[in-house]
Write an enzyme that holds these catalytic residues in place. Sequence first.
Site, PDB file in Angstrom:
ATOM      1  CB  THR A 131      -0.964   0.004   1.211  1.00 29.79           C
ATOM      2  OG1 THR A 131      -0.238  -0.272   2.401  1.00 29.79           O
ATOM      3  CG2 THR A 131      -2.038  -1.039   1.034  1.00 29.79           C
TER       4      THR A 131
ATOM      5  CE  LYS B  26      -0.865  -3.786   3.121  1.00 26.58           C
ATOM      6  NZ  LYS B  26      -0.076  -2.795   3.818  1.00 26.58           N
TER       7      LYS B  26
ATOM      8  CB  THR C 139      -2.071  -4.781   9.260  1.00 30.26           C
ATOM      9  OG1 THR C 139      -2.904  -3.817   9.884  1.00 30.26           O
ATOM     10  CG2 THR C 139      -0.700  -4.709   9.856  1.00 30.26           C
TER      11      THR C 139
ATOM     12  CD  GLU D 190       0.835   3.142  10.084  1.00 25.04           C
ATOM     13  OE1 GLU D 190       0.626   2.784  11.259  1.00 25.04           O
ATOM     14  OE2 GLU D 190      -0.013   3.619   9.345  1.00 25.04           O
TER      15      GLU D 190
ATOM     16  CG  ASN E 109      -1.630   6.030  11.778  1.00 22.42           C
ATOM     17  OD1 ASN E 109      -2.247   5.427  10.911  1.00 22.42           O
ATOM     18  ND2 ASN E 109      -0.432   5.657  12.198  1.00 22.42           N
TER      19      ASN E 109
ATOM     20  CB  THR F  99      -7.188  13.996   1.591  1.00 27.21           C
ATOM     21  OG1 THR F  99      -5.857  13.726   2.026  1.00 27.21           O
ATOM     22  CG2 THR F  99      -7.893  14.880   2.580  1.00 27.21           C
TER      23      THR F  99
END
Lengths: 402, 402
Positions: free
Chosen positions: B153, B179, B190, B275, B397, B402
């Site tokens: 992603t 991934k 996830t 992240e 996060n 958007t």
Amino acid sequence: MDFKIVDGGTITTPKGFKAQGVYAGIKRKRNDLGILYSTNPANAAGVYTLNVVQAAPLKLTKESILKSKQLQALVVNSGNANACTGVEGDKNARKMQELVATGLDIPNELVGVASTGVIGQQLPMDCVEKGIEMALADLSENGGPAFSESILTTDLIEKNIAVQVEIAGNTVSIAGSAKGSGMIHPNMATMLGFITTDAGIEHEVLQKLLATATDQTFNMITVDGDTSTNDMVVVMANGQSGVNIDESHPEWNKFVSAFTHVSEYLAKAIARDGEGATKLIEVTVTNGASFEEAAMIAKSVIGSSLVKSAIFGADANWGRIVAAAGYSGAQFNPDKIDVYLMGTLIFQNGMGVDFDEEAVQARMQEELIPIEINLHQGEAQARAWGCDLTYDYVRINASYRT
Amino acid sequence: MDFKIVDGGTITTPKGFKAQGVYAGIKRKRNDLGILYSTNPANAAGVYTLNVVQAAPLKLTKESILKSKQLQALVVNSGNANACTGVEGDKNARKMQELVATGLDIPNELVGVASTGVIGQQLPMDCVEKGIEMALADLSENGGPAFSESILTTDLIEKNIAVQVEIAGNTVSIAGSAKGSGMIHPNMATMLGFITTDAGIEHEVLQKLLATATDQTFNMITVDGDTSTNDMVVVMANGQSGVNIDESHPEWNKFVSAFTHVSEYLAKAIARDGEGATKLIEVTVTNGASFEEAAMIAKSVIGSSLVKSAIFGADANWGRIVAAAGYSGAQFNPDKIDVYLMGTLIFQNGMGVDFDEEAVQARMQEELIPIEINLHQGEAQARAWGCDLTYDYVRINASYRT
């Protein structure tokens, strides 16, 4: 509401309680040592952290209440948790107990001890001794605010409440003071709660009442999921209102509501004052099969870093809420639940609902963020409180202990 | 090490596997649809999220493997998780399966489907259909890199590995692609892991092997404690090496080591690519009473926001490590444990140890942060991996979708 909130009430609002808080020099600039005192021995009960690593004062207080079923005084210091401090730490906790007991001329086991602050450093006992002397010399019915200030570490706000309830024509008071989790320095202990009442309640009844109220309030808050070595909630009931009460009393439920309100107020105040927090999140799970399962879901949502970050960003992100409910360990059918955010239905029939996302997002600027999950399974309800995850949380907790 | 790592190896390194990844237009700019194919039906096994909210493709893949015990192809899209999408979502997952099966002229239940991306939006099936057509037309032994790119992603790094092990004089290959959790947009699923091997292994043996390896690797990583609706790991064993193997084979353990290495490599790569992560944290718990208890402690430490923040701040904060171990739910005596950070003993006999804090802090600038907890209880060991908690995690996060 069958009780009234006492304007400016503190932990000394119930009859026969005195308190004081002083600056003993354990930490830099604020009051850091407090004593709470009942003019007669009070029945006592406590609930303690489930962490297998337990601080010396916590172990001592637990042992004392188990032995005496009563407390007449509590001594609390902030700035140093007296945790992971070995034999010397145990000795220092006992010394604090003894100094207060001697000063008040009462048995050692009637004195509870609590500490909060840095882990792994020995208490500066000269400061502690001086502080105990000062606080004892000045115990007062007006000492509530100073006491509540002295138990804070870097909490931003003092947490005080007192309520009054009419039982059999008499006024009974219940009050509390707490210390939460606003920790600028790392390694701080998390939560201390102290509750006083002038009702007369037997130790076993009091213990059960405290455990139940704690499960619904203090145990339903999460700031970051970390359970400290020093967490405890202690209650003292000295009977000076002249009202004795237990489960068989016709107005027991009224008393329980007032008692639970005190716990809930303090718990919410702690969550709201979480590190770096800008918002109080309240998750209500309704119509669950059992309280336990509803509570698992509420706590899972309130504890999700993804949910907490989304709320910081005012993102009406139902996917994260539903996913966090889903991994709680509780069983439910996601196709049958309704999820509300800020009172707006956002998820139903296993899918997102068309809603005015912009309007909800605008309302998420508010300080209280209610989330409701209706499970449509049964009749149980649970509520949990937490705060958003912010840059400041990371800043506060990543900064080196200096 | 009884196996060798194949330089530049990918999921198509084992014999008889082809793959491709293409840009189907589901997300903005990167490859977003991949197909993995074995030239013969391969025995298959899968492990899936424990979240009660499960995405449509996950349910379909689980059902298909349960039915056929085999897979011959896998289709994966990124950019859209097809989760919480109701009846239409189920239909779309089946459509993806059918399109691939028809294109390859194989039964539907030999095609696994996986999706990752935004929750709660319907798949753009025109893009998906076009992408499947393109990928099928171009399946190739050189398609591994494009496949691994297509399943990301917003992961930063493609995660590929292939190893080879000699079994009974033959070369057996095991490879994987995964991934992880680098999610710029919220609401992303996830973890996906795909493993291929040209060994011949019965379904039941393969399922058990995958479950065990997953418990020691994929299930031992934590980025933020959130378990997604789409997590799955699937393995395909097509037997084309000519080597059939099970627990009774004299070289089974050698094979298991190689297989586990593939899982562990991918798991660590996911944790490292968490992240906002700047560091890989590796917590090893040694000499525990059982694997389960050792694993509880390792996961509790790796999951602590306070520990993760401290490591971001290069703070040698043993108090947080010990406290997180303490609330893991596992039983141990904190006075008997040793804790090492960066190889330096920092906690022993229930207290902090005098150590060169400045030197350890300097070494905490490194990318790998090893923490070791020796319980001195028994012989079990568990290891868990995670990443630090950074400003970027919150930024990523908290930003509105958007």
